[in-house]
Scaffold this active site. Structure first.
Site, PDB file in Angstrom:
ATOM      1  N   HIS A 178     -15.536  -1.990 -20.939  1.00  0.00           N
ATOM      2  CA  HIS A 178     -15.163  -2.910 -21.581  1.00  0.00           C
ATOM      3  C   HIS A 178     -15.998  -4.573 -22.285  1.00  0.00           C
ATOM      4  O   HIS A 178     -15.700  -4.656 -20.661  1.00  0.00           O
ATOM      5  CB  HIS A 178     -13.627  -3.565 -22.382  1.00  0.00           C
ATOM      6  CG  HIS A 178     -13.229  -4.406 -23.222  1.00  0.00           C
ATOM      7  ND1 HIS A 178     -14.394  -3.900 -24.285  1.00  0.00           N
ATOM      8  CD2 HIS A 178     -13.130  -5.005 -22.615  1.00  0.00           C
ATOM      9  CE1 HIS A 178     -13.423  -4.918 -24.620  1.00  0.00           C
ATOM     10  NE2 HIS A 178     -12.758  -5.878 -24.181  1.00  0.00           N
TER      11      HIS A 178
ATOM     12  N   CYS B  18      -7.682  -3.781 -26.064  1.00  0.00           N
ATOM     13  CA  CYS B  18      -8.922  -3.498 -25.901  1.00  0.00           C
ATOM     14  C   CYS B  18      -9.648  -2.464 -25.634  1.00  0.00           C
ATOM     15  O   CYS B  18     -10.632  -2.045 -25.169  1.00  0.00           O
ATOM     16  CB  CYS B  18      -9.964  -4.553 -25.133  1.00  0.00           C
ATOM     17  SG  CYS B  18     -10.217  -6.070 -26.569  1.00  0.00           S
TER      18      CYS B  18
ATOM     19  N   ASN C  85     -18.001  -8.670 -28.094  1.00  0.00           N
ATOM     20  CA  ASN C  85     -16.913  -7.944 -27.539  1.00  0.00           C
ATOM     21  C   ASN C  85     -16.346  -7.622 -29.360  1.00  0.00           C
ATOM     22  O   ASN C  85     -15.701  -8.248 -29.975  1.00  0.00           O
ATOM     23  CB  ASN C  85     -15.668  -8.769 -26.805  1.00  0.00           C
ATOM     24  CG  ASN C  85     -13.988  -8.197 -26.882  1.00  0.00           C
ATOM     25  OD1 ASN C  85     -14.427  -7.157 -26.959  1.00  0.00           O
ATOM     26  ND2 ASN C  85     -13.241  -8.518 -25.979  1.00  0.00           N
TER      27      ASN C  85
HETATM   28  N1  COA Z   1     -18.111 -24.211 -25.213  1.00  0.00           N
HETATM   29  C1  COA Z   1     -17.949 -25.246 -24.807  1.00  0.00           C
HETATM   30  N2  COA Z   1     -16.571 -25.552 -24.460  1.00  0.00           N
HETATM   31  C2  COA Z   1     -15.919 -24.591 -24.484  1.00  0.00           C
HETATM   32  C3  COA Z   1     -15.935 -23.502 -25.584  1.00  0.00           C
HETATM   33  C4  COA Z   1     -17.171 -23.340 -25.744  1.00  0.00           C
HETATM   34  N3  COA Z   1     -17.515 -22.508 -26.829  1.00  0.00           N
HETATM   35  N4  COA Z   1     -14.333 -23.567 -25.469  1.00  0.00           N
HETATM   36  C5  COA Z   1     -14.055 -23.326 -24.574  1.00  0.00           C
HETATM   37  N5  COA Z   1     -14.285 -24.679 -23.830  1.00  0.00           N
HETATM   38  C6  COA Z   1     -13.966 -25.632 -23.122  1.00  0.00           C
HETATM   39  C7  COA Z   1     -11.963 -26.069 -22.935  1.00  0.00           C
HETATM   40  O1  COA Z   1     -12.312 -26.754 -24.132  1.00  0.00           O
HETATM   41  C8  COA Z   1     -12.339 -26.565 -21.708  1.00  0.00           C
HETATM   42  O2  COA Z   1     -12.484 -27.348 -21.433  1.00  0.00           O
HETATM   43  P1  COA Z   1     -11.410 -28.694 -21.071  1.00  0.00           P
HETATM   44  O3  COA Z   1     -12.038 -28.516 -19.635  1.00  0.00           O
HETATM   45  O4  COA Z   1     -12.630 -30.281 -21.227  1.00  0.00           O
HETATM   46  O5  COA Z   1     -10.330 -29.344 -21.695  1.00  0.00           O
HETATM   47  C9  COA Z   1     -13.186 -26.165 -20.687  1.00  0.00           C
HETATM   48  O6  COA Z   1     -14.390 -25.712 -21.703  1.00  0.00           O
HETATM   49  C10 COA Z   1     -12.819 -24.865 -19.338  1.00  0.00           C
HETATM   50  O7  COA Z   1     -12.079 -23.642 -20.512  1.00  0.00           O
HETATM   51  P2  COA Z   1     -11.185 -22.343 -20.447  1.00  0.00           P
HETATM   52  O8  COA Z   1     -11.348 -21.687 -21.362  1.00  0.00           O
HETATM   53  O9  COA Z   1     -10.365 -22.518 -18.763  1.00  0.00           O
HETATM   54  O10 COA Z   1     -12.971 -21.476 -19.876  1.00  0.00           O
HETATM   55  P3  COA Z   1     -12.904 -20.179 -18.711  1.00  0.00           P
HETATM   56  O11 COA Z   1     -13.982 -20.346 -18.558  1.00  0.00           O
HETATM   57  O12 COA Z   1     -11.801 -19.735 -19.051  1.00  0.00           O
HETATM   58  O13 COA Z   1     -13.798 -19.492 -20.549  1.00  0.00           O
HETATM   59  C11 COA Z   1     -13.364 -18.093 -22.118  1.00  0.00           C
HETATM   60  C12 COA Z   1     -13.378 -19.355 -21.748  1.00  0.00           C
HETATM   61  C13 COA Z   1     -12.556 -17.361 -23.310  1.00  0.00           C
HETATM   62  C14 COA Z   1     -15.047 -17.582 -21.633  1.00  0.00           C
HETATM   63  C15 COA Z   1     -12.747 -17.316 -20.681  1.00  0.00           C
HETATM   64  O14 COA Z   1     -11.432 -17.232 -21.090  1.00  0.00           O
HETATM   65  C16 COA Z   1     -12.494 -15.741 -20.570  1.00  0.00           C
HETATM   66  O15 COA Z   1     -13.626 -14.725 -21.048  1.00  0.00           O
HETATM   67  N6  COA Z   1     -11.574 -15.058 -20.960  1.00  0.00           N
HETATM   68  C17 COA Z   1     -11.337 -13.909 -21.206  1.00  0.00           C
HETATM   69  C18 COA Z   1     -11.009 -13.970 -22.528  1.00  0.00           C
HETATM   70  C19 COA Z   1     -11.367 -11.915 -22.889  1.00  0.00           C
HETATM   71  O16 COA Z   1     -11.707 -11.695 -22.434  1.00  0.00           O
HETATM   72  N7  COA Z   1     -10.276 -11.697 -23.784  1.00  0.00           N
HETATM   73  C20 COA Z   1      -9.984 -10.430 -24.276  1.00  0.00           C
HETATM   74  C21 COA Z   1      -9.797  -9.124 -23.041  1.00  0.00           C
HETATM   75  S1  COA Z   1      -9.999  -7.787 -23.898  1.00  0.00           S
END
Ligand code: COA
Length: 330
Positions: free
Chosen positions: A255, A115, A285
């Site tokens: 980004h 990214c 993204n």
């Molecule tokens: N809908 C509903 N629930 C979801 C879900 C969705 N689409 N995706 C994940 N969950 C759930 C998980 O299973 C987890 O449930 P659990 O607690 O029962 O296991 C809960 O939500 C929390 O998951 P978590 O991964 O801790 O959530 P988060 O707040 O970190 O959000 C992302 C998830 C992916 C949105 C976040 O981690 C993120 O944006 N990360 C960075 C990603 C990124 O920017 N990547 C590119 C870098 S350039």
């Protein structure tokens, strides 16, 4: 006379198909409300159709760029394409784009810094202009993320979309363009964000396909933790190094991975939401296309002399920030 590499135009292309949160609700166990509150994303564009690779979008973005800037394709000397979803492992997607637009005199190559790729490519292209080696360099950021997204994985499939955008770099003797850059990488981040198979370590086999190893693997919470601090760190560092106060910054061009990461970066820089380019709600993204797609969307609001801070974080890990003095009022 000191040369700088000015951005003298922007071109962009996103496919027509809108993958909405509502449609994702039919594919995986999620809700639109969860997606919006955790990421800020409402819909993304998807490139549909057989034999449609990243270059299809890159070509359209560069064609628009050439048209808008009145540039002849044969005058391009170098074209760099930042992508993690090349049409093929080789030849480079940059070569395919050059061929597609008729940039017959350009040499061209791809860059992969996940990214952060567009910032790495912009900084690299700028060096050729600053050195006086080339006068017309095109930098493309393009990705067809839908090619490597697992639409059964609810934590990843909500994040990504397809798109492409490109900028033209030309020499300036008035100090416009790329002024400074802070670029970083930490390869120990590999474990948190990668595509397991399809490269030389794990070539494609029936087993890798059955194991869904050709899709993005991401430990979202870990990546989030790094992104939120590292992207803000470099944005603040580039401001400090260039003695830019919060009032001096006209725009943060971040980004677009997650609205919460963008908010944290803006907060650290001390800039309000009115100075932050944001289109994640419409595109998700798009990896290498996010920053130039922001420039395309906000181009009409940009003024000659505006101080812009570009900031990105991505797989690798890679991250960085650029200080750019905008060169034109459109
Ligand atoms: N809908 C509903 N629930 C979801 C879900 C969705 N689409 N995706 C994940 N969950 C759930 C998980 O299973 C987890 O449930 P659990 O607690 O029962 O296991 C809960 O939500 C929390 O998951 P978590 O991964 O801790 O959530 P988060 O707040 O970190 O959000 C992302 C998830 C992916 C949105 C976040 O981690 C993120 O944006 N990360 C960075 C990603 C990124 O920017 N990547 C590119 C870098 S350039």
């Amino acid at each position: 006379m000191k040369l700088t590499a000015a951005i003298t135009g922007v071109g962009a292309y996103v496919p027509d198909y809108r993958l909405t949160n509502k449609e994702l609700e039919t594919l995986v166990d999620t809700t639109s409300e969860w997606i919006v509150s955790r990421t800020g994303i409402e819909e993304r564009r998807i490139l549909k159709g057989d034999n449609q690779g990243t270059s299809v979008m890159g070509i359209k973005a560069v064609q628009q760029l050439l048209e808008k800037t009145g540039t002849r394709a044969e005058d391009i000397e170098l074209l760099i394409c930042a992508t993690v979803t090349p049409d093929m492992l080789f030849p480079a997607t940059a070569n395919i784009i050059s061929g597609g637009v008729g940039a017959s005199r350009a040499f061209s190559y791809d860059m992969n810094a996940a990214c952060s790729g567009f910032l790495y490519a912009l900084a690299t292209g700028a060096q050729f202009v600053q050195a006086g080696t080339y006068k017309k360099v095109v930098v493309v950021g393009a990705d067809k993320m839908s090619a490597i997204v697992d639409y059964t994985d609810r934590s990843n499939c909500i994040l990504f979309g397809d798109g492409a955008a490109a900028v033209l770099l030309e020499p300036s003797t008035d100090g416009y363009g790329v002024i400074d850059q802070v670029l970083r990488a930490d390869g120990t981040g590999e474990q948190f964000l990668h595509q397991k198979a399809g490269g030389s370590r794990r070539p494609p086999t029936a087993e890798t396909v059955a194991g869904r190893e050709h899709y993005i693997y991401q430990e979202g919470a870990s990546v989030f933790k790094f992104a939120v601090t590292k992207m803000a760190d470099v944005a603040a560092e580039v401001m400090e190094r260039n003695h830019l106060s919060r009032e001096d910054v006209a725009w943060l061009v971040p980004h677009q991975a997650n609205k919460r990461i963008i908010d944290a970066t803006a907060h650290r820089m001390g800039v309000g939401p009115d100075k932050v380019m944001l289109n994640i709600q419409r595109y998700g993204n798009t990896t290498n296309a996010t920053i130039p797609l922001c420039l395309a969307d906000y181009e009409s609001q940009l003024r000659r002399g505006d101080n812009l801070v570009f900031a990105a974080f991505g797989g690798g890990f890679t991250w960085g920030a650029l200080y750019v003095k905008w060169a034109y009022t459109s």
